[in-house]
Design an enzyme around this catalytic site. Structure first.
Site, short mmCIF file in Angstrom:
data_model
loop_
_atom_site.label_atom_id
_atom_site.label_comp_id
_atom_site.label_asym_id
_atom_site.label_seq_id
_atom_site.Cartn_x
_atom_site.Cartn_y
_atom_site.Cartn_z
N ASN A 65 -12.86 -2.87 2.64
CA ASN A 65 -13.68 -1.67 2.80
C ASN A 65 -14.75 -1.66 1.72
O ASN A 65 -14.45 -1.94 0.55
CB ASN A 65 -12.81 -0.41 2.70
CG ASN A 65 -11.94 -0.22 3.93
OD1 ASN A 65 -12.35 -0.52 5.04
ND2 ASN A 65 -10.73 0.27 3.72
N HIS A 101 -10.36 -5.15 -3.24
CA HIS A 101 -9.00 -5.42 -2.73
C HIS A 101 -9.09 -5.77 -1.27
O HIS A 101 -9.92 -5.23 -0.54
CB HIS A 101 -8.08 -4.22 -2.96
CG HIS A 101 -8.63 -2.92 -2.47
ND1 HIS A 101 -9.58 -2.21 -3.18
CD2 HIS A 101 -8.41 -2.22 -1.34
CE1 HIS A 101 -9.91 -1.12 -2.51
NE2 HIS A 101 -9.22 -1.11 -1.37
N HIS A 123 -7.19 -5.70 2.23
CA HIS A 123 -6.09 -5.12 3.00
C HIS A 123 -5.56 -6.15 3.99
O HIS A 123 -6.34 -6.80 4.70
CB HIS A 123 -6.59 -3.92 3.84
CG HIS A 123 -7.02 -2.72 3.08
ND1 HIS A 123 -6.24 -1.60 2.95
CD2 HIS A 123 -8.17 -2.45 2.42
CE1 HIS A 123 -6.90 -0.69 2.24
NE2 HIS A 123 -8.07 -1.17 1.91
N VAL A 173 -11.05 3.07 -3.74
CA VAL A 173 -10.76 2.44 -5.03
C VAL A 173 -11.81 1.35 -5.24
O VAL A 173 -11.89 0.40 -4.46
CB VAL A 173 -9.34 1.85 -5.07
CG1 VAL A 173 -9.08 1.19 -6.43
CG2 VAL A 173 -8.29 2.93 -4.80
N ASP A 194 0.85 -1.20 0.00
CA ASP A 194 0.00 0.00 0.00
C ASP A 194 0.89 1.25 0.00
O ASP A 194 1.86 1.34 0.74
CB ASP A 194 -0.92 0.01 1.23
CG ASP A 194 -2.05 1.02 1.09
OD1 ASP A 194 -3.20 0.60 0.95
OD2 ASP A 194 -1.76 2.24 1.12
P1 AMP Z 1 -9.73 1.59 0.14
O1 AMP Z 1 -9.83 2.82 0.97
O2 AMP Z 1 -10.15 0.34 0.87
O3 AMP Z 1 -10.41 1.74 -1.20
O4 AMP Z 1 -8.18 1.36 -0.09
C1 AMP Z 1 -7.46 1.89 -1.14
C2 AMP Z 1 -6.03 1.78 -0.73
O5 AMP Z 1 -5.23 1.93 -1.88
C3 AMP Z 1 -5.58 2.84 0.28
O6 AMP Z 1 -5.06 2.20 1.45
C4 AMP Z 1 -4.51 3.61 -0.48
O7 AMP Z 1 -3.42 4.00 0.35
C5 AMP Z 1 -4.07 2.60 -1.52
N1 AMP Z 1 -3.52 3.16 -2.73
C6 AMP Z 1 -3.97 4.21 -3.44
N2 AMP Z 1 -3.22 4.41 -4.54
C7 AMP Z 1 -2.26 3.44 -4.52
C8 AMP Z 1 -1.18 3.12 -5.38
N3 AMP Z 1 -0.91 3.82 -6.51
N4 AMP Z 1 -0.40 2.07 -5.05
C9 AMP Z 1 -0.64 1.36 -3.93
N5 AMP Z 1 -1.65 1.62 -3.08
C10 AMP Z 1 -2.45 2.64 -3.37
#
Ligand code: AMP
Ligand code: ZN
Length: 114
Positions: free
Chosen positions: A88, A101, A103, A97, A31
Site C-alpha cells: 500500500n 511493508h 502484505h 504505517v 498482521d
Molecule cells: P498499511 O495499511 O499497508 O500501512 O498496513 C499496516 C498494517 O499494519 C495493517 O494491516 C494493520 O492491521 C497492521 N498493524 C498495525 N499495527 C500492528 C501491530 N502492532 N502488529 C502487527 N500489525 C499491525
C-alpha cells in the site's frame, strides 16, 4: 531506526509482535488485524516510507522481501491456491504505517481488483 515508527519498534523488538521469520534484512510478523485467514507482513529492518523510495540497493532488498513472502506462502499452505502481495502506498491505497511493508494475503478467494 526512525523514532515513533511502529515497525521500527517491532523490528527492534521494543514493541511486541508475533514473529514468524527473521533474517539480517527483514522480519515477518502476523498482521494484528488480519483481513484474510493468512495475513502476514514482511518488513525490512531498514526504515523507509514506502514503494516510492525503492531505488538503488533497495531494489535487491525488495526482491528479498518477495522471496521471503513466497516461502511463507508455501510453508503456510496458500501457494497452490494463490495469494496476494501488496505494498500500500499513500492515501488512496490506505497506507497507515509509513515504514515499507509487504502484505501477504491468502487462505480464501480475495476478490477481484480494479
Ligand atoms: P498499511 O495499511 O499497508 O500501512 O498496513 C499496516 C498494517 O499494519 C495493517 O494491516 C494493520 O492491521 C497492521 N498493524 C498495525 N499495527 C500492528 C501491530 N502492532 N502488529 C502487527 N500489525 C499491525
Ligand atoms: Zn520504521
Amino acid at each position: 531506526m526512525s523514532e515513533d515508527c511502529l515497525f521500527c519498534k517491532i523490528v527492534e523488538k521494543s514493541d511486541p509482535a508475533t514473529l514468524l521469520y527473521e533474517d539480517e534484512q527483514c522480519v515477518a510478523i502476523q498482521d494484528i488485524f488480519p483481513k484474510a485467514p493468512v495475513h502476514f507482513l514482511v518488513i525490512p529492518r531498514q526504515h523507509f516510507s514506502g514503494a516510492l523510495e525503492v531505488d538503488g540497493a533497495r531494489e535487491q532488498l525488495v526482491g528479498h522481501l518477495v522471496a521471503v513472502a513466497a516461502r511463507l506462502a508455501r510453508e503456510n499452505g496458500v501457494a497452490e491456491k494463490g495469494f496476494r502481495l501488496v505494498f500500500n502506498t499513500n492515501a488512496h491505497a490506505g497506507q497507515t504505517v509509513f515504514h515499507l511493508h509487504l502484505h501477504l494475503l491468502g487462505g480464501q478467494a480475495l476478490g477481484g481488483m480494479a
